[in-house]
Design an enzyme around this catalytic site. Structure first.
Site, short mmCIF file in Angstrom:
data_model
loop_
_atom_site.label_atom_id
_atom_site.label_comp_id
_atom_site.label_asym_id
_atom_site.label_seq_id
_atom_site.Cartn_x
_atom_site.Cartn_y
_atom_site.Cartn_z
N HIS A 48 73.84 -22.02 -32.88
CA HIS A 48 73.31 -22.81 -34.00
C HIS A 48 72.00 -22.23 -34.56
O HIS A 48 71.94 -21.89 -35.75
CB HIS A 48 73.17 -24.27 -33.58
CG HIS A 48 72.29 -25.10 -34.46
ND1 HIS A 48 72.62 -25.38 -35.77
CD2 HIS A 48 71.10 -25.68 -34.23
CE1 HIS A 48 71.64 -26.10 -36.30
NE2 HIS A 48 70.71 -26.30 -35.39
N GLU A 76 62.23 -29.32 -29.04
CA GLU A 76 62.91 -30.60 -28.84
C GLU A 76 63.89 -30.54 -27.66
O GLU A 76 64.00 -31.48 -26.90
CB GLU A 76 63.66 -30.96 -30.14
CG GLU A 76 64.21 -32.36 -30.18
CD GLU A 76 63.14 -33.43 -30.40
OE1 GLU A 76 61.96 -33.07 -30.61
OE2 GLU A 76 63.50 -34.62 -30.35
N ASP A 77 64.58 -29.43 -27.53
CA ASP A 77 65.72 -29.41 -26.60
C ASP A 77 65.54 -28.55 -25.36
O ASP A 77 66.44 -28.51 -24.52
CB ASP A 77 66.98 -28.92 -27.34
CG ASP A 77 67.37 -29.86 -28.47
OD1 ASP A 77 66.98 -31.04 -28.40
OD2 ASP A 77 68.05 -29.42 -29.41
N ASP A 139 68.81 -25.70 -41.32
CA ASP A 139 69.28 -26.40 -40.11
C ASP A 139 70.32 -27.45 -40.49
O ASP A 139 71.40 -27.53 -39.92
CB ASP A 139 68.05 -27.06 -39.46
CG ASP A 139 68.41 -27.94 -38.28
OD1 ASP A 139 69.24 -27.52 -37.46
OD2 ASP A 139 67.84 -29.05 -38.17
N ASP A 260 86.17 -29.56 -68.84
CA ASP A 260 85.60 -30.52 -67.92
C ASP A 260 85.37 -29.93 -66.54
O ASP A 260 84.64 -30.49 -65.73
CB ASP A 260 86.52 -31.73 -67.80
CG ASP A 260 86.63 -32.48 -69.11
OD1 ASP A 260 85.61 -32.59 -69.80
OD2 ASP A 260 87.74 -32.91 -69.45
MN MN Z 1 68.86 -27.57 -35.32
#
Ligand code: MN
Length: 728
Positions: A48, A76-77, A139, A260
């Protein structure tokens, strides 16, 4: 997953000066920190951040941004710390990672548009460095691309809703149309799969029908421009399902023809050529009225520039055309990122790095359309506000400089009125603490609490100030009534009379008072003499001339209105009524108060300050409040304690005490005070940390020496770190 060398190559392809070493180190560090964590898809977690870094590389951002992308989830992780990141990758990266982490902690709790708007502002305000926002958008983009792997439907749709309400508008606001479009499409697919399917099948049908039309129109347009000696790239571009859907929702229209769903884009070299192309097209084809827009001379607030027009095209089809330079195209796709300036070796604080921000500000400043201006309200406006959360996550916007008092009144006036303290991000902090963006505030209330006049000094919102003043007015009147009542009792008793409601009611008109309470309050406030009332009720009595101040010989004993020992909150608001004391130099009948700022005690050197409608307030001679009266000498009166009379009254002294946060320390505090015949009338903890309490204690004592004895005894107590007499 993008491999390490691929990422470095991608960055170097647009930024040859990129620091290869730091990119490599960040890649390895992130890989190691996330270890064997997995994503919902079952992929290694580190895939990620790497993809996020890849998106940032597509935006062609600087090395610090790419590194931040690689590290953005480590705080954070994982067990990574800000200090470690600062040490390994520099303060710039540490600040950016920290900023992204803070943004990630914000969660949309409410679905109301107003809150989404506030959150957008909060995010802008917190992204004082726009790279924080760019990393956050990358992110979110990757999380949306992989949304389908999340199993819980409720969580998927919450994330999609947040993306639609918050992140897509933010991307648009900073001009990143590509990111905005993709976020919207991904969110639309989650939130309204049926709507999207129906738009897509209709698109498929129109596309099939117009398959040959698009290349034919393109060729025609190229030929038309060429005839006017203008070289240009022409391409047809399909609108996105969500943008069609939204148009159908907003304008209640159906889409029937190619125009359109298609827009043709003409890319030329210069601004002059844009207008030249426009002239050639308008000369050749019939113009559709009201479709022409010149965003070159008047750019959109987010910096978007282009000419838009609608014509009846070569094959009799109505078509939409956008004309712009390749530079404008780049700006439209990459927004603020297109303004990124690379400067060899230059840290991001270098002025040229922020050139884009200044240009964005200018663009925002010049936004012509009021509605658009509101929609794209300029960044710096949010710098005047702070955005804080209730414990339940409700967002409250306050002016900068606001304190927990403002927050409490913004939640509810009842909460404000009974506020005794505030926990900011879980820590008990003083009520005067200025709030910062993203703070979570829990107001501690007590039904026994009432607003304090000192609050007014650090409240900044009108709502809080008005509520505090209103309360003080009511409370002050109660005090005046109490004091007036006792002055009247005393004066009447001296002549052998009783104060009666009937007697007061009979004379209140003489004093132009609408009620007996008003009359009593006027006496308490020193506006009307008690003796004047007495002689009005009993006209047979001779009125005594009043004695002026300054004679120095007049000793005015005043009966105490209320004993503070029986009423802990006596006089909490403003000065407390003084009673049973002997002070030289006062005007008889005048209300006397002890100032709450300095708590004068017998033995202190004192001075009186006259306040119209309030009487005299006694301060200690060294009280800092006196400074504000320095050029109003006419209000000062010389007073002193009467040395001849016995002052057996009870006075309140105020101490500031720091106590160790350990079992038994509070009880030893109260034991020591009691042993020295002091009585604690009020105790307030102003600061609470892991190891210490700071508190303010009101102690009832007989005079300044008594307080000094208690102070000395407290200082000798092991659990007590510091004791001093509180001043202001
Ligand atoms: Mn992230």
């Amino acid at each position: 997953m993008i491999r390490q060398f691929e990422l470095v190559e991608r960055v170097q392809s647009y930024d040859p000066t990129a620091d290869e070493d730091v990119l490599n180190r960040a890649y390895v560090y992130g890989l190691k920190k996330h270890g064997n964590q997995l994503r919902a898809s079952g992929d290694p977690y580190f895939s990620h951040p790497v993809e996020v870094a890849g998106i940032l590389a597509e935006m062609k951002l600087d090395t610090s941004s790419i590194v931040t992308g690689l590290l953005h989830d480590t705080l954070e992780d994982t067990d990574a710390t800000r200090d470690e990141i600062a040490r390994l990758f520099g303060e710039d990266v540490a600040r950016l990672v920290d900023g992204v982490t803070k943004l990630s902690r914000l969660e949309v709790q409410s679905e109301s548009t107003k809150e989404a708007e506030n959150l957008r502002k909060l995010i802008l305000a917190m992204s004082s460095d726009i790279r924080v926002l760019l990393v956050k958008l990358a992110d979110r983009l990757h999380n949306m691309r992989t949304l389908k792997h999340i199993k819980e439907p409720a969580r998927r749709s919450r994330i999609a809703r947040e993306t639609m309400d918050l992140y897509a508008p933010l991307a648009s606001r900073i001009g990143m149309e590509n990111v905005k479009r993709e976020l919207e499409e991904l969110a639309f697919a989650e939130l309204n799969p049926d709507g999207r399917t129906s738009v897509q099948s209709r698109l498929g049908y129109l596309r099939e029908k117009g398959e040959k039309l698009v290349p034919e129109i393109e060729a025609e347009l190229v030929a038309t421009l060429k005839a006017g000696r203008l070289e240009a790239q022409v391409s047809g571009r399909e609108k996105t399902p969500y943008s069609i859907w939204r148009k159908m929702q907003q304008k209640n229209v159906s889409f029937e023809q190619l125009a359109d769903i298609m827009a043709f884009r003409i890319i030329v070299d210069t601004v002059a050529e844009c207008y030249q192309a426009l002239g050639l097209l308008h000369g050749e084809y019939q113009v559709v009225p009201a479709r022409f827009k010149d965003y070159i001379s008047v750019p959109k607030p987010n910096g978007y520039r282009s000419l838009h027009t609608g014509v009846i095209g070569p094959l009799g089809q109505r078509i939409e055309i956008q004309i712009r330079t390749s530079e404008m195209q780049d700006q439209a796709e990459r927004g603020v990122a297109a303004h990124w300036v690379y400067k060899q070796g230059g840290p991001s604080t270098d002025a040229p790095q922020y050139a884009w921000l200044r240009s964005l500000m200018e663009i925002l400043d010049k936004a012509p359309n009021a509605e658009e201006f509101l929609e794209h309200t300029k960044l710096e406006m949010f710098q005047d506000q702070v955005f804080c959360f209730t414990p339940k996550g409700k967002l409250i916007a306050l002016p900068r400089g606001a304190t927990p008092i403002d927050f409490a009144y913004a939640v509810h006036s009842q909460v404000g009125d009974t506020c005794v303290g505030a926990k900011i991000n879980g820590r008990m902090l003083p009520l005067r603490t200025q709030l910062a963006n993203g703070d979570q505030i829990e107001i501690v209330t007590s039904r026994a609490q009432t607003p304090s006049p000192t609050w007014e000094r650090f409240a900044v919102t009108g709502k809080a100030k008005a509520a505090i003043r209103r309360f003080i007015r009511v409370r002050q009147r109660e005090q005046y009534i109490q004091l007036g009542r006792s002055l009247l009792d005393k004066t009447f008793h001296e002549e052998g009379y009783e104060v009666t409601e009937k007697g007061l009611d009979g004379v209140r008109a003489n004093f132009k008072q609408p009620s007996t309470d008003d009359l009593v309050a006027a006496v308490g406030a020193g506006l009307t003499g008690a003796r004047e009332v007495l002689t009005a009720v009993f006209p047979g009595l001779k009125s005594r001339p009043s004695v002026r101040s300054g004679s120095g010989a007049d000793v005015v004993p005043i009966s105490r209105a209320r004993k503070p020992s029986k009423s802990g909150d006596a006089g909490r608001n403003g000065a407390e009524p003084a009673g049973q004391i002997a002070i030289r130099g006062l005007i008889p009948g005048m209300a006397v108060h002890f100032a709450r700022c300095c708590h004068p005690l017998p033995g202190d050197r004192i001075v009186g300050i006259i306040t119209t409608g309030k009487g005299v307030t006694i301060h200690t001679i060294d009280c800092a409040t006196l400074e504000s009266f320095s050029d109003a000498s006419e209000r000062w009166i010389d007073v002193g304690w009467d040395a001849t009379s016995e002052h057996d009254g009870v006075y309140t002294g105020r101490l500031k005490v720091t106590v160790a946060n350990q079992p038994g320390s509070l009880s030893s505090l109260s034991t020591v005070i009691a042993r020295h015949h002091g009585n604690i009338s009020n105790l307030r903890i102003v600061n609470r940390s892991m190891d210490f309490f700071d508190m303010v204690i009101d102690v009832e004592v007989t005079d300044v020496k008594h307080l000094a004895d208690i102070t000395a005894a407290l200082r000798a107590t092991p659990a007590i770190n510091a004791v001093e007499r509180a001043r202001n």
